[in-house]
Design a protein around this motif. Structure first.
Motif, PDB file in Angstrom:
ATOM      1  N   PRO A 179       0.819  -1.224   0.000  1.00 32.30           N
ATOM      2  CA  PRO A 179       0.000   0.000   0.000  1.00 32.30           C
ATOM      3  C   PRO A 179       0.849   1.270   0.000  1.00 32.30           C
ATOM      4  CG  PRO A 179      -0.948  -1.610   1.496  1.00 32.30           C
ATOM      5  CD  PRO A 179       0.368  -2.179   1.034  1.00 32.30           C
ATOM      6  N   SER A 180       1.977   1.247   0.710  1.00 35.56           N
ATOM      7  CA  SER A 180       2.818   2.451   0.774  1.00 35.56           C
ATOM      8  C   SER A 180       3.406   2.804  -0.586  1.00 35.56           C
ATOM      9  CB  SER A 180       3.942   2.247   1.792  1.00 35.56           C
ATOM     10  OG  SER A 180       4.741   1.123   1.458  1.00 35.56           O
ATOM     11  N   ASP A 181       3.503   1.811  -1.488  1.00 31.45           N
ATOM     12  CA  ASP A 181       3.996   2.093  -2.832  1.00 31.45           C
ATOM     13  C   ASP A 181       3.053   3.018  -3.581  1.00 31.45           C
ATOM     14  OD1 ASP A 181       6.141   0.402  -2.359  1.00 31.45           O
ATOM     15  OD2 ASP A 181       5.172  -1.341  -3.253  1.00 31.45           O
ATOM     16  N   GLY A 183       1.212   5.286  -1.874  1.00 29.81           N
ATOM     17  CA  GLY A 183       0.943   6.393  -0.979  1.00 29.81           C
ATOM     18  C   GLY A 183      -0.205   6.138  -0.021  1.00 29.81           C
ATOM     19  N   LEU A 184      -0.463   4.860   0.279  1.00 33.07           N
ATOM     20  CA  LEU A 184      -1.565   4.495   1.166  1.00 33.07           C
ATOM     21  C   LEU A 184      -1.019   3.965   2.493  1.00 33.07           C
ATOM     22  CD1 LEU A 184      -3.691   2.595  -1.502  1.00 33.07           C
ATOM     23  CD2 LEU A 184      -4.192   4.856  -0.561  1.00 33.07           C
ATOM     24  N   GLN A 185      -1.801   4.126   3.536  1.00 31.59           N
ATOM     25  CA  GLN A 185      -1.424   3.626   4.859  1.00 31.59           C
ATOM     26  C   GLN A 185      -2.332   2.456   5.230  1.00 31.59           C
ATOM     27  OE1 GLN A 185      -1.536   6.873   7.643  1.00 31.59           O
ATOM     28  NE2 GLN A 185       0.371   7.775   6.895  1.00 31.59           N
ATOM     29  N   ALA A 186      -1.715   1.336   5.578  1.00 30.00           N
ATOM     30  CA  ALA A 186      -2.468   0.147   5.979  1.00 30.00           C
ATOM     31  C   ALA A 186      -1.686  -0.589   7.050  1.00 30.00           C
ATOM     32  CB  ALA A 186      -2.712  -0.779   4.778  1.00 30.00           C
ATOM     33  N   ALA A 187      -2.405  -1.250   7.938  1.00 31.97           N
ATOM     34  CA  ALA A 187      -1.771  -1.984   9.022  1.00 31.97           C
ATOM     35  C   ALA A 187      -0.810  -3.028   8.468  1.00 31.97           C
ATOM     36  CB  ALA A 187      -2.839  -2.660   9.891  1.00 31.97           C
ATOM     37  N   GLY A 188       0.421  -2.969   8.962  1.00 36.36           N
ATOM     38  CA  GLY A 188       1.416  -3.923   8.498  1.00 36.36           C
ATOM     39  C   GLY A 188       1.864  -3.682   7.071  1.00 36.36           C
ATOM     40  N   ASP A 189       1.399  -2.587   6.476  1.00 39.72           N
ATOM     41  CA  ASP A 189       1.719  -2.259   5.088  1.00 39.72           C
ATOM     42  C   ASP A 189       1.361  -3.403   4.144  1.00 39.72           C
ATOM     43  OD1 ASP A 189       2.512  -0.459   3.163  1.00 39.72           O
ATOM     44  OD2 ASP A 189       4.606  -1.121   3.156  1.00 39.72           O
ATOM     45  N   VAL A 190       0.219  -4.022   4.420  1.00 41.11           N
ATOM     46  CA  VAL A 190      -0.308  -5.057   3.536  1.00 41.11           C
ATOM     47  C   VAL A 190      -1.749  -4.712   3.197  1.00 41.11           C
ATOM     48  CG1 VAL A 190       1.187  -6.872   4.429  1.00 41.11           C
ATOM     49  CG2 VAL A 190      -1.043  -6.488   5.483  1.00 41.11           C
ATOM     50  N   PHE A 191      -2.203  -5.204   2.061  1.00 44.14           N
ATOM     51  CA  PHE A 191      -3.579  -4.936   1.651  1.00 44.14           C
ATOM     52  C   PHE A 191      -4.545  -5.768   2.489  1.00 44.14           C
ATOM     53  CE2 PHE A 191      -1.290  -3.599  -2.158  1.00 44.14           C
ATOM     54  CZ  PHE A 191      -1.920  -2.385  -2.427  1.00 44.14           C
ATOM     55  N   PRO A 192      -5.766  -5.261   2.726  1.00 42.25           N
ATOM     56  CA  PRO A 192      -6.764  -6.026   3.486  1.00 42.25           C
ATOM     57  C   PRO A 192      -7.058  -7.354   2.818  1.00 42.25           C
ATOM     58  CG  PRO A 192      -7.449  -3.743   3.244  1.00 42.25           C
ATOM     59  CD  PRO A 192      -6.257  -3.936   2.352  1.00 42.25           C
ATOM     60  N   GLN A 193      -7.791  -8.202   3.522  1.00 42.70           N
ATOM     61  CA  GLN A 193      -8.008  -9.568   3.052  1.00 42.70           C
ATOM     62  C   GLN A 193      -9.027  -9.649   1.932  1.00 42.70           C
ATOM     63  OE1 GLN A 193      -9.123 -12.273   6.163  1.00 42.70           O
ATOM     64  NE2 GLN A 193      -9.048 -14.082   4.860  1.00 42.70           N
ATOM     65  N   HIS A 194     -10.058  -8.817   1.951  1.00 45.30           N
ATOM     66  CA  HIS A 194     -11.182  -8.979   1.041  1.00 45.30           C
ATOM     67  C   HIS A 194     -11.309  -7.819   0.049  1.00 45.30           C
ATOM     68  CE1 HIS A 194     -12.270 -12.335   3.514  1.00 45.30           C
ATOM     69  NE2 HIS A 194     -12.441 -11.580   4.578  1.00 45.30           N
ATOM     70  N   SER A 195     -11.948  -8.114  -1.076  1.00 39.97           N
ATOM     71  CA  SER A 195     -12.053  -7.156  -2.176  1.00 39.97           C
ATOM     72  C   SER A 195     -12.639  -5.799  -1.771  1.00 39.97           C
ATOM     73  CB  SER A 195     -12.871  -7.765  -3.320  1.00 39.97           C
ATOM     74  OG  SER A 195     -12.216  -8.877  -3.873  1.00 39.97           O
ATOM     75  N   PRO A 196     -13.808  -5.742  -1.098  1.00 36.85           N
ATOM     76  CA  PRO A 196     -14.373  -4.433  -0.759  1.00 36.85           C
ATOM     77  C   PRO A 196     -13.442  -3.586   0.099  1.00 36.85           C
ATOM     78  CG  PRO A 196     -15.998  -6.167  -0.443  1.00 36.85           C
ATOM     79  CD  PRO A 196     -14.679  -6.839  -0.652  1.00 36.85           C
ATOM     80  N   ASP A 197     -12.714  -4.226   1.031  1.00 35.92           N
ATOM     81  CA  ASP A 197     -11.795  -3.485   1.892  1.00 35.92           C
ATOM     82  C   ASP A 197     -10.591  -2.988   1.103  1.00 35.92           C
ATOM     83  OD1 ASP A 197     -13.414  -3.976   4.145  1.00 35.92           O
ATOM     84  OD2 ASP A 197     -12.492  -5.940   4.409  1.00 35.92           O
ATOM     85  N   ILE A 198     -10.131  -3.793   0.144  1.00 29.09           N
ATOM     86  CA  ILE A 198      -9.023  -3.367  -0.710  1.00 29.09           C
ATOM     87  C   ILE A 198      -9.439  -2.152  -1.534  1.00 29.09           C
ATOM     88  CG2 ILE A 198      -7.563  -4.011  -2.661  1.00 29.09           C
ATOM     89  CD1 ILE A 198      -7.635  -6.891  -1.642  1.00 29.09           C
ATOM     90  N   ILE A 199     -10.633  -2.224  -2.125  1.00 33.47           N
ATOM     91  CA  ILE A 199     -11.117  -1.129  -2.955  1.00 33.47           C
ATOM     92  C   ILE A 199     -11.315   0.134  -2.123  1.00 33.47           C
ATOM     93  CG2 ILE A 199     -13.079  -0.337  -4.340  1.00 33.47           C
ATOM     94  CD1 ILE A 199     -13.380  -3.208  -5.336  1.00 33.47           C
ATOM     95  N   ALA A 200     -11.848  -0.011  -0.900  1.00 31.58           N
ATOM     96  CA  ALA A 200     -12.050   1.144  -0.024  1.00 31.58           C
ATOM     97  C   ALA A 200     -10.718   1.802   0.314  1.00 31.58           C
ATOM     98  CB  ALA A 200     -12.770   0.715   1.251  1.00 31.58           C
ATOM     99  N   LEU A 201      -9.695   0.989   0.564  1.00 26.05           N
ATOM    100  CA  LEU A 201      -8.371   1.539   0.863  1.00 26.05           C
ATOM    101  C   LEU A 201      -7.799   2.252  -0.352  1.00 26.05           C
ATOM    102  CD1 LEU A 201      -5.827   1.770   2.675  1.00 26.05           C
ATOM    103  CD2 LEU A 201      -5.114  -0.450   1.755  1.00 26.05           C
ATOM    104  N   VAL A 202      -7.880   1.590  -1.501  1.00 25.71           N
ATOM    105  CA  VAL A 202      -7.309   2.152  -2.723  1.00 25.71           C
ATOM    106  C   VAL A 202      -7.997   3.465  -3.095  1.00 25.71           C
ATOM    107  CG1 VAL A 202      -7.100   1.788  -5.206  1.00 25.71           C
ATOM    108  CG2 VAL A 202      -6.485  -0.048  -3.628  1.00 25.71           C
ATOM    109  N   ASN A 203      -9.284   3.575  -2.825  1.00 25.39           N
ATOM    110  CA  ASN A 203     -10.041   4.784  -3.152  1.00 25.39           C
ATOM    111  C   ASN A 203      -9.591   6.005  -2.365  1.00 25.39           C
ATOM    112  OD1 ASN A 203     -11.893   4.503  -5.285  1.00 25.39           O
ATOM    113  ND2 ASN A 203     -13.206   3.191  -4.017  1.00 25.39           N
ATOM    114  N   GLN A 204      -8.763   5.789  -1.345  1.00 26.44           N
ATOM    115  CA  GLN A 204      -8.279   6.922  -0.557  1.00 26.44           C
ATOM    116  C   GLN A 204      -7.251   7.741  -1.324  1.00 26.44           C
ATOM    117  OE1 GLN A 204      -6.914   5.576   3.295  1.00 26.44           O
ATOM    118  NE2 GLN A 204      -8.772   4.363   3.667  1.00 26.44           N
ATOM    119  N   ALA A 205      -6.685   7.152  -2.349  1.00 20.55           N
ATOM    120  CA  ALA A 205      -5.722   7.870  -3.184  1.00 20.55           C
ATOM    121  C   ALA A 205      -6.442   8.410  -4.421  1.00 20.55           C
ATOM    122  CB  ALA A 205      -4.584   6.959  -3.601  1.00 20.55           C
TER     123      ALA A 205
END
Length: 313
Positions: A179-181, A183-205
């Motif tokens: 995620p930091s690649d 410009g996103l912040q995520a726990a452990g610098d890993v993407f969430p487990q499931h698709s909706p959570d990944i998309i929600a995180l990615v949408n922050q950029a």
């Protein structure tokens, strides 16, 4: 719009409903319940029509114990032995961590076969006759399980450019992207487990979705292929054979199930991205299915040479 954006982006939630932070109903668990219930209905219907020695009022107890000691225990142990053996040896207690996922259909089938053998011995009924009714309903459980795999965004297929290809955000777990690649912040610098959570995180950029779309590959929805072939088609064939073919020796239908399931699995896995190392150039699922064909042939040979003699002429 770039052509890469034309593919469906998987964003299904694996949870049916969430009650609290630690309590939720998942589609995967619901798939098991529906599979067992539908198998129960099929076996009751067959019993009432006079197929097999198991009485309709006994089906409920049989399915309950078969689900627990056959499918769940066998499926979990099979996954540990066939797909995660090294970690299982290091920490055998992980076999009880069902909430982390990890079930093998080959293990579940083997578990069912062994439990059915015990049940038939305990109640003094034909093992192959009981199995012939069980395998008719079993593909419905496989169907629901594959649908749950699709909803979870797991066990997706190989890259392709067919019109019905899809993109699964969970593919990021297999990539060297953090995620930091982006410009996103995520726990452990890993993407969430499931698709909706990944998309929600990615949408922050601001350009997050464009980066996601560009990174993901369009792949075969192989979970749906397997659900159709191993589930819907196999159920239809077995139900028609069971109800339309007269004087069928006990064990023939069980043999047909093993053979057709194995063939369907081998074919469908040519479209599926391997989720573990290969064996002699083929996936583990395909390799283990080869033995199922031999087992199926053994059931048919037994039925032809032994059980056929028990049918009145």
């Amino acid at each position: 719009m770039p052509a890469t954006l034309a593919y469906y982006l998987h964003d299904l939630n694996p949870e049916v409903i969430r009650f609290s932070k630690s309590l939720a109903i998942h589609w995967y668990g619901l798939a098991y319940v529906l599979g067992f219930y539908c198998c129960y209905l099929v076996m009751v219907r067959l019993a009432r029509r006079g197929y097999g020695e198991l009485k309709a009022e006994q089906v409920g107890d049989f399915i309950t114990y078969a689900a627990l000691f056959g499918v769940v225990a066998g499926g979990r142990l099979g996954y540990m032995l066939l797909y995660n053996f090294s970690e299982f040896i290091r920490n055998p207690l992980i076999i009880f961590k069902l909430w982390d996922g990890g079930m093998a259909s080959h293990g579940g089938i083997a578990g069912l076969a062994l439990f059915t053998l015990y049940w038939s011995w305990r109640h003094k009924i034909s093992w192959t006759g009981l199995g012939d009714n069980l395998v008719v309903g079993a593909p419905l459980g496989i169907l629901f399980g594959r649908i749950a795999n699709f909803i979870n965004g797991e066990l997706y297929g190989r890259p392709t450019d067919v019109a019905w290809a899809m993109k699964f955000p969970t593919e990021l777990h297999q990539m060297d992207i953090r995620p930091s690649d982006w410009g996103l912040q995520a726990a452990g610098d890993v993407f969430p487990q499931h698709s909706p959570d990944i998309i929600a995180l990615v949408n922050q950029a601001p350009d997050g979705m464009q980066k996601l779309e560009a990174a993901l590959h369009p792949v075969h929805p192989s979970q749906l292929y397997e659900g159709f072939a191993e589930g819907a088609v196999l159920f239809t064939v077995l139900y028609l054979v069971r109800t339309q073919v007269k004087n069928l020796p006990n064990g023939i239908l069980t043999g047909i199930f093993f053979i057709l399931y194995a063939i369907a699995r081998i074919v469908c896995e040519t479209f599926r991205e391997p989720d573990s190392s290969l064996i002699i150039g083929i996936t583990k699922g395909q390799f283990y299915s080869l033995f199922m064909i031999l087992i199926g042939l053994a059931f048919i040979a037994w039925a032809y040479f032994v059980n056929r003699k028990k049918i009145p002429t």
